[in-house]
Design a protein around this motif. Structure first.
Motif, PDB file in Angstrom:
ATOM      1  N   SER A 245       0.843  -1.147   0.040  1.00 31.42           N
ATOM      2  CA  SER A 245       0.120   0.051   0.112  1.00 31.42           C
ATOM      3  C   SER A 245       0.819   1.252   0.132  1.00 31.42           C
ATOM      4  O   SER A 245       1.835   1.475   0.829  1.00 31.42           O
ATOM      5  CB  SER A 245      -0.733  -0.208   1.152  1.00 31.42           C
ATOM      6  N   PRO A 246       0.731   2.194  -1.097  1.00 32.34           N
ATOM      7  CA  PRO A 246       1.450   3.409  -0.874  1.00 32.34           C
ATOM      8  C   PRO A 246       1.008   4.273  -0.029  1.00 32.34           C
ATOM      9  O   PRO A 246       1.624   5.200   0.287  1.00 32.34           O
ATOM     10  CB  PRO A 246       1.163   3.971  -2.448  1.00 32.34           C
ATOM     11  N   ARG A 247       0.119   4.310   0.625  1.00 33.29           N
ATOM     12  CA  ARG A 247      -0.472   5.118   1.599  1.00 33.29           C
ATOM     13  C   ARG A 247       0.212   4.808   2.859  1.00 33.29           C
ATOM     14  O   ARG A 247       0.515   3.964   3.265  1.00 33.29           O
ATOM     15  CB  ARG A 247      -1.924   4.955   1.962  1.00 33.29           C
ATOM     16  N   ARG A 248       0.456   6.145   3.498  1.00 36.20           N
ATOM     17  CA  ARG A 248       1.305   5.971   4.771  1.00 36.20           C
ATOM     18  C   ARG A 248       0.244   6.165   5.763  1.00 36.20           C
ATOM     19  O   ARG A 248      -0.735   6.778   5.699  1.00 36.20           O
ATOM     20  CB  ARG A 248       2.387   7.122   5.015  1.00 36.20           C
ATOM     21  N   LYS A 249       0.386   5.776   6.872  1.00 31.44           N
ATOM     22  CA  LYS A 249      -0.503   5.820   8.080  1.00 31.44           C
ATOM     23  C   LYS A 249      -0.543   7.330   8.713  1.00 31.44           C
ATOM     24  O   LYS A 249       0.519   7.592   9.036  1.00 31.44           O
ATOM     25  CB  LYS A 249      -0.170   4.640   9.056  1.00 31.44           C
ATOM     26  N   LEU A 250      -1.628   7.802   8.790  1.00 30.29           N
ATOM     27  CA  LEU A 250      -1.648   9.140   9.440  1.00 30.29           C
ATOM     28  C   LEU A 250      -2.098   8.907  10.813  1.00 30.29           C
ATOM     29  O   LEU A 250      -2.934   8.224  11.240  1.00 30.29           O
ATOM     30  CB  LEU A 250      -2.922   9.999   8.741  1.00 30.29           C
ATOM     31  N   GLN A 251      -1.545   9.821  11.564  1.00 28.07           N
ATOM     32  CA  GLN A 251      -1.630  10.040  12.892  1.00 28.07           C
ATOM     33  C   GLN A 251      -2.847  10.407  13.375  1.00 28.07           C
ATOM     34  O   GLN A 251      -2.988  11.695  12.876  1.00 28.07           O
ATOM     35  CB  GLN A 251      -0.201  10.515  13.824  1.00 28.07           C
ATOM     36  N   PRO A 252      -3.488   9.985  14.263  1.00 32.54           N
ATOM     37  CA  PRO A 252      -4.824  10.825  14.577  1.00 32.54           C
ATOM     38  C   PRO A 252      -4.489  12.328  15.222  1.00 32.54           C
ATOM     39  O   PRO A 252      -3.296  12.331  16.033  1.00 32.54           O
ATOM     40  CB  PRO A 252      -5.681  10.029  15.507  1.00 32.54           C
ATOM     41  N   VAL A 253      -5.223  13.363  15.042  1.00 31.48           N
ATOM     42  CA  VAL A 253      -4.980  14.428  15.528  1.00 31.48           C
ATOM     43  C   VAL A 253      -5.365  14.720  16.968  1.00 31.48           C
ATOM     44  O   VAL A 253      -6.482  14.027  17.209  1.00 31.48           O
ATOM     45  CB  VAL A 253      -5.759  15.610  14.599  1.00 31.48           C
ATOM     46  N   ALA A 254      -4.504  15.036  17.681  1.00 34.74           N
ATOM     47  CA  ALA A 254      -4.971  15.296  19.390  1.00 34.74           C
ATOM     48  C   ALA A 254      -5.780  16.731  19.369  1.00 34.74           C
ATOM     49  O   ALA A 254      -4.791  17.702  19.019  1.00 34.74           O
ATOM     50  CB  ALA A 254      -3.753  15.115  20.149  1.00 34.74           C
ATOM     51  N   PHE A 255      -6.769  16.627  19.777  1.00 30.14           N
ATOM     52  CA  PHE A 255      -7.605  17.700  19.746  1.00 30.14           C
ATOM     53  C   PHE A 255      -7.580  18.459  21.578  1.00 30.14           C
ATOM     54  O   PHE A 255      -7.707  17.372  22.204  1.00 30.14           O
ATOM     55  CB  PHE A 255      -8.937  17.846  19.647  1.00 30.14           C
ATOM     56  N   LYS A 256      -7.611  19.550  21.830  1.00 34.52           N
ATOM     57  CA  LYS A 256      -7.808  19.987  23.070  1.00 34.52           C
ATOM     58  C   LYS A 256      -9.104  20.280  23.095  1.00 34.52           C
ATOM     59  O   LYS A 256      -9.909  20.676  22.245  1.00 34.52           O
ATOM     60  CB  LYS A 256      -6.716  21.258  23.274  1.00 34.52           C
ATOM     61  N   GLU A 257      -9.687  20.296  24.432  1.00 32.34           N
ATOM     62  CA  GLU A 257     -11.272  20.729  24.513  1.00 32.34           C
ATOM     63  C   GLU A 257     -11.220  22.312  24.284  1.00 32.34           C
ATOM     64  O   GLU A 257     -10.295  23.142  24.453  1.00 32.34           O
ATOM     65  CB  GLU A 257     -11.746  20.790  26.070  1.00 32.34           C
ATOM     66  N   ASN A 258     -12.397  22.618  23.678  1.00 32.42           N
ATOM     67  CA  ASN A 258     -12.578  23.856  23.020  1.00 32.42           C
ATOM     68  C   ASN A 258     -11.900  24.463  21.826  1.00 32.42           C
ATOM     69  O   ASN A 258     -11.963  25.501  21.368  1.00 32.42           O
ATOM     70  CB  ASN A 258     -12.687  25.035  23.758  1.00 32.42           C
ATOM     71  N   GLN A 259     -10.835  23.341  21.133  1.00 34.67           N
ATOM     72  CA  GLN A 259     -10.160  23.767  19.993  1.00 34.67           C
ATOM     73  C   GLN A 259     -11.031  23.810  19.019  1.00 34.67           C
ATOM     74  O   GLN A 259     -12.035  23.251  18.662  1.00 34.67           O
ATOM     75  CB  GLN A 259      -9.241  22.576  19.920  1.00 34.67           C
ATOM     76  N   LYS A 260     -10.881  24.980  18.107  1.00 34.26           N
ATOM     77  CA  LYS A 260     -11.747  25.103  16.828  1.00 34.26           C
ATOM     78  C   LYS A 260     -11.507  24.174  15.762  1.00 34.26           C
ATOM     79  O   LYS A 260     -10.213  23.760  15.519  1.00 34.26           O
ATOM     80  CB  LYS A 260     -11.296  26.694  16.379  1.00 34.26           C
ATOM     81  N   CYS A 261     -12.606  23.520  15.366  1.00 28.79           N
ATOM     82  CA  CYS A 261     -12.374  22.727  14.280  1.00 28.79           C
ATOM     83  C   CYS A 261     -13.296  22.806  12.973  1.00 28.79           C
ATOM     84  O   CYS A 261     -14.477  23.447  13.338  1.00 28.79           O
ATOM     85  CB  CYS A 261     -12.530  21.221  14.882  1.00 28.79           C
ATOM     86  N   LYS A 262     -13.171  22.281  12.060  1.00 31.03           N
ATOM     87  CA  LYS A 262     -14.051  21.967  10.909  1.00 31.03           C
ATOM     88  C   LYS A 262     -14.779  20.639  10.865  1.00 31.03           C
ATOM     89  O   LYS A 262     -13.946  19.578  10.867  1.00 31.03           O
ATOM     90  CB  LYS A 262     -13.691  22.519   9.687  1.00 31.03           C
ATOM     91  N   LEU A 263     -16.078  20.586  10.507  1.00 32.31           N
ATOM     92  CA  LEU A 263     -16.652  19.377  10.094  1.00 32.31           C
ATOM     93  C   LEU A 263     -16.700  18.996   8.672  1.00 32.31           C
ATOM     94  O   LEU A 263     -17.221  19.911   7.994  1.00 32.31           O
ATOM     95  CB  LEU A 263     -18.097  19.396  10.849  1.00 32.31           C
ATOM     96  N   ILE A 264     -16.440  17.892   8.207  1.00 33.11           N
ATOM     97  CA  ILE A 264     -16.503  17.430   6.567  1.00 33.11           C
ATOM     98  C   ILE A 264     -17.439  16.585   6.538  1.00 33.11           C
ATOM     99  O   ILE A 264     -17.882  16.026   7.399  1.00 33.11           O
ATOM    100  CB  ILE A 264     -14.980  16.649   6.535  1.00 33.11           C
ATOM    101  N   ASP A 265     -18.034  17.135   5.470  1.00 32.79           N
ATOM    102  CA  ASP A 265     -19.217  16.320   4.871  1.00 32.79           C
ATOM    103  C   ASP A 265     -19.168  14.855   5.186  1.00 32.79           C
ATOM    104  O   ASP A 265     -17.888  14.322   4.737  1.00 32.79           O
ATOM    105  CB  ASP A 265     -19.789  16.994   3.500  1.00 32.79           C
ATOM    106  N   LEU A 266     -20.127  14.173   5.122  1.00 34.76           N
ATOM    107  CA  LEU A 266     -20.065  12.575   5.495  1.00 34.76           C
ATOM    108  C   LEU A 266     -19.872  11.880   4.103  1.00 34.76           C
ATOM    109  O   LEU A 266     -19.613  10.703   4.150  1.00 34.76           O
ATOM    110  CB  LEU A 266     -21.222  12.092   6.071  1.00 34.76           C
TER     111      LEU A 266
END
Length: 185
Positions: free
Chosen positions: A89-110
């Motif tokens: 597989s040419p894809r590398r494993k992406l590490q999950p992003v560690a969020f902090k409480e109340n950190q601004k984020c964006k929601l991607i369409d399902l």
């Protein structure tokens, strides 16, 4: 439930979900508003077919003439079947992003990739956390919706009060962890 207000009976009554522009029913004349489904009385006109009670589980109000979008299932990653396939597989494993409480984020369409449907603040990804009386479970997170970018986008877990992104404004919702990204300012 999304309701179109074409007649105002009590203009000073407060809206169930007020917005910056609309606080009272009189402000919502000729507009769509969110309203609890158990507080809506369906009326028929002579040219429309009568509403028939439905036995379908998809309808929250129990009427057939209502169109209800199908909520897609949470995305599931399939593991590599063999070690050889995993190495190829040419894809590398992406590490999950560690969020902090109340950190601004964006929601991607399902469904659509890279389509932002809302912006908000991270709350939790604890599987035991509860959102609208339902535990999050694995690979899910709770986010507060501060800005709606696509008001008609489907939410991941519908309820009687929240059926689309417009209904989720100002409240917390469950969202798949892999569909939440940090908001870069």
């Amino acid at each position: 439930m999304k309701v179109y207000v074409d007649v105002v009976v009590n203009p000073k009554a407060y809206l169930w979900r007020p917005t910056v522009n609309m606080r009272n029913v009189e402000d919502s004349l000729n507009c769509f508003v969110a309203w609890p489904a158990n507080r809506v009385v369906m009326e028929t006109t002579p040219e429309s077919p009568p509403l028939q009670p439905s036995t379908s589980k998809a309808s929250s109000t129990g009427y057939q003439n209502e169109k209800s979008p199908v909520t897609p299932k949470a995305p599931v990653k399939k593991p590599a079947t063999t070690l050889k396939a995993a190495r190829a597989s040419p894809r590398r494993k992406l590490q999950p992003v560690a969020f902090k409480e109340n950190q601004k984020c964006k929601l991607i369409d399902l469904i659509r990739k890279n389509h932002v449907v809302a912006e908000g603040r991270w709350s939790s990804n604890n599987p035991a956390s509860v959102v609208h009386f339902v535990p999050l479970g694995p690979k899910a997170c709770r986010v507060w919706v501060d800005v709606v970018k696509d008001k008609d986008a489907a939410v991941w877990r519908r309820s009687s009060e929240i059926e689309c992104m417009e209904d989720a404004f100002g409240t917390s919702i469950a969202w798949p962890e892999d569909k939440v990204e940090p908001l870069m300012e």
